[in-house]
Write an enzyme that holds these catalytic residues in place. Structure first.
Site, PDB file in Angstrom:
ATOM      1  N   THR A   1      51.412 -11.346 -14.177  1.00 35.68           N
ATOM      2  CA  THR A   1      51.227 -12.588 -14.935  1.00 35.68           C
ATOM      3  C   THR A   1      51.155 -13.786 -13.993  1.00 35.68           C
ATOM      4  O   THR A   1      51.629 -13.747 -12.860  1.00 35.68           O
ATOM      5  CB  THR A   1      52.374 -12.795 -15.939  1.00 35.68           C
ATOM      6  OG1 THR A   1      53.617 -12.737 -15.243  1.00 35.68           O
ATOM      7  CG2 THR A   1      52.343 -11.736 -17.030  1.00 35.68           C
ATOM      8  N   ARG A   2      50.566 -14.859 -14.490  1.00 34.56           N
ATOM      9  CA  ARG A   2      50.307 -16.020 -13.644  1.00 34.56           C
ATOM     10  C   ARG A   2      51.574 -16.595 -13.020  1.00 34.56           C
ATOM     11  O   ARG A   2      51.556 -17.033 -11.876  1.00 34.56           O
ATOM     12  CB  ARG A   2      49.606 -17.108 -14.465  1.00 34.56           C
ATOM     13  CG  ARG A   2      48.162 -16.781 -14.758  1.00 34.56           C
ATOM     14  CD  ARG A   2      47.526 -17.871 -15.585  1.00 34.56           C
ATOM     15  NE  ARG A   2      46.098 -17.610 -15.748  1.00 34.56           N
ATOM     16  CZ  ARG A   2      45.270 -18.445 -16.349  1.00 34.56           C
ATOM     17  NH1 ARG A   2      45.722 -19.577 -16.846  1.00 34.56           N
ATOM     18  NH2 ARG A   2      43.992 -18.154 -16.465  1.00 34.56           N
ATOM     19  N   ASP A   3      52.658 -16.611 -13.777  1.00 37.55           N
ATOM     20  CA  ASP A   3      53.889 -17.192 -13.231  1.00 37.55           C
ATOM     21  C   ASP A   3      54.395 -16.374 -12.054  1.00 37.55           C
ATOM     22  O   ASP A   3      54.840 -16.920 -11.038  1.00 37.55           O
ATOM     23  CB  ASP A   3      54.960 -17.332 -14.315  1.00 37.55           C
ATOM     24  CG  ASP A   3      55.362 -15.995 -14.930  1.00 37.55           C
ATOM     25  OD1 ASP A   3      54.460 -15.218 -15.293  1.00 37.55           O
ATOM     26  OD2 ASP A   3      56.569 -15.724 -15.041  1.00 37.55           O
TER      27      ASP A   3
ATOM     28  N   ALA B   1      51.916 -16.854  -9.058  1.00 41.61           N
ATOM     29  CA  ALA B   1      52.039 -18.205  -8.501  1.00 41.61           C
ATOM     30  C   ALA B   1      53.317 -18.344  -7.670  1.00 41.61           C
ATOM     31  O   ALA B   1      53.302 -18.924  -6.581  1.00 41.61           O
ATOM     32  CB  ALA B   1      52.026 -19.239  -9.625  1.00 41.61           C
TER      33      ALA B   1
ATOM     34  N   ARG C   1      50.783 -18.907 -20.554  1.00 39.85           N
ATOM     35  CA  ARG C   1      49.465 -18.635 -21.123  1.00 39.85           C
ATOM     36  C   ARG C   1      48.743 -17.536 -20.348  1.00 39.85           C
ATOM     37  O   ARG C   1      48.722 -17.529 -19.124  1.00 39.85           O
ATOM     38  CB  ARG C   1      48.605 -19.899 -21.116  1.00 39.85           C
ATOM     39  CG  ARG C   1      47.247 -19.690 -21.757  1.00 39.85           C
ATOM     40  CD  ARG C   1      46.455 -20.978 -21.831  1.00 39.85           C
ATOM     41  NE  ARG C   1      45.973 -21.422 -20.541  1.00 39.85           N
ATOM     42  CZ  ARG C   1      44.907 -20.940 -19.902  1.00 39.85           C
ATOM     43  NH1 ARG C   1      44.208 -19.949 -20.454  1.00 39.85           N
ATOM     44  NH2 ARG C   1      44.531 -21.426 -18.742  1.00 39.85           N
TER      45      ARG C   1
END
Length: 322
Positions: A38-40, A43, A139
């Site tokens: 996931t993006r989190d 990142a 998101r």
């Protein structure tokens, strides 16, 4: 951060992340999903590689899709090819892309009626990223477009139904005059240029309220926002009132400050980590205490916070999810 926005599709189509040592570092953070995490998670992994000294000299890491065939990349990522060639002079079919996390999407926003998009301000409707919608704390890629289409349509219908046969109402002259005076204040006075304040606000939020947060950084941001509030009274705008970019920046700042403060105070209030909200002093998710929304209300210049229970998923949607 400034640069070219890289779509998550690059990772989805097989792009791999490498640190300056050439190591595929996602195996240390999410060994199962790797770059498809996931993006989190991705990142924070990139952020950690950079602050641990394994980033590039420009403060990034490498994203590489060049191990795929040129035909594959041209078919799957044509826009990325042209974007990087035009703006960065990089041929992604042959070269690695230098990437870093950036502020990309607001997952909070106005609270509106889910069926009509009507806010608690009578006659004000909203849809899209400005609305606290269906994305929760993290998101997923591509969902913003579906959000805009679905809720844009329902909000349009809601607004059309609301307006019905209503007659246009006249705004009291004194209200209009008061707003004119507020917006015109910076003309003719000597002081700081709006771009200086705007860049400082961006720096405060990026450095202290970004990918990784904690009480110390958030409280520092809050103190600096208070200083900015005082400086706003000395903003100076020159030129005319016809498409004046400085004036637009000043108006932006008037809206940015309460939003920044609301984000900071909400992040301080939420003593857990959830999705894109990650605190080093509260690393775990706490459903018992924090499975709820934080609601913000601006009342005569003062920000008030309170919580609201997240409503249960309607049965018709539960059936679809199953």
């Amino acid at each position: 951060r400034e640069g070219v926005l890289v779509t998550g599709s690059v990772r989805g189509e097989g792009g791999i992340l490498l640190n300056v040592k050439g190591e595929r570092f996602m195996k240390e953070y999410d060994p199962v999903k790797m770059e498809l995490g996931t993006r989190d998670v991705v990142a924070r992994a990139i952020f950690n590689e950079i602050i641990q000294g394994r980033g590039t000299k420009n403060g990034g890491v490498w994203l590489d899709i060049s191990h795929k065939s040129k035909d594959f990349i041209e078919k799957k990522l044509p826009k990325m090819i042209s974007k990087f060639k035009d703006f960065a002079d990089v041929d992604i079919t042959k070269e690695k892309m230098e990437v870093a996390p950036t502020a990309h999407y607001a997952m909070g926003g106005l609270r509106v009626d889910v069926e009509t998009g009507h806010s608690n301000v009578n006659g004000l409707f909203a849809a899209g990223e400005v609305v606290a919608g269906v994305h929760g704390a993290n998101r997923l890629g591509g969902n913003s477009l579906i959000d805009i289409l679905v809720f844009g349509k329902s909000t349009g219908k809601g607004a059309a139904k609301y307006i019905g046969n209503k007659k246009r109402q006249n705004i009291p002259t004194n209200v209009v005059r008061q707003e004119e005076l507020r917006l015109n204040e910076p003309f003719g006075r000597k002081g700081v240029r709006p771009i200086i304040i705007k860049k400082k606000l961006q720096e405060i939020m990026w450095s202290n309220v970004g990918i990784v947060r904690n009480r110390k950084s958030l409280e520092k941001a809050l103190r600096e926002i208070r200083v900015i509030k005082r400086k706003v009274k000395n903003i100076s705008v020159g030129g005319s009132r016809i498409y004046n970019h400085e004036w637009i920046q000043h108006i932006d700042i008037l809206a940015m400050i309460p939003v920044c403060e609301a984000v900071i105070r909400s992040a301080l209030f939420r003593k857990e980590s959830r999705g894109a909200h990650y605190r080093t002093d509260y690393k775990n998710k706490d459903d018992k205490m924090w499975l709820r929304n934080i609601l913000v209300r601006l009342n005569i210049g003062k920000i008030n916070l309170f919580t609201g229970i997240v409503p249960k998923i309607p049965s018709r949607l539960t059936r679809l999810l199953k």
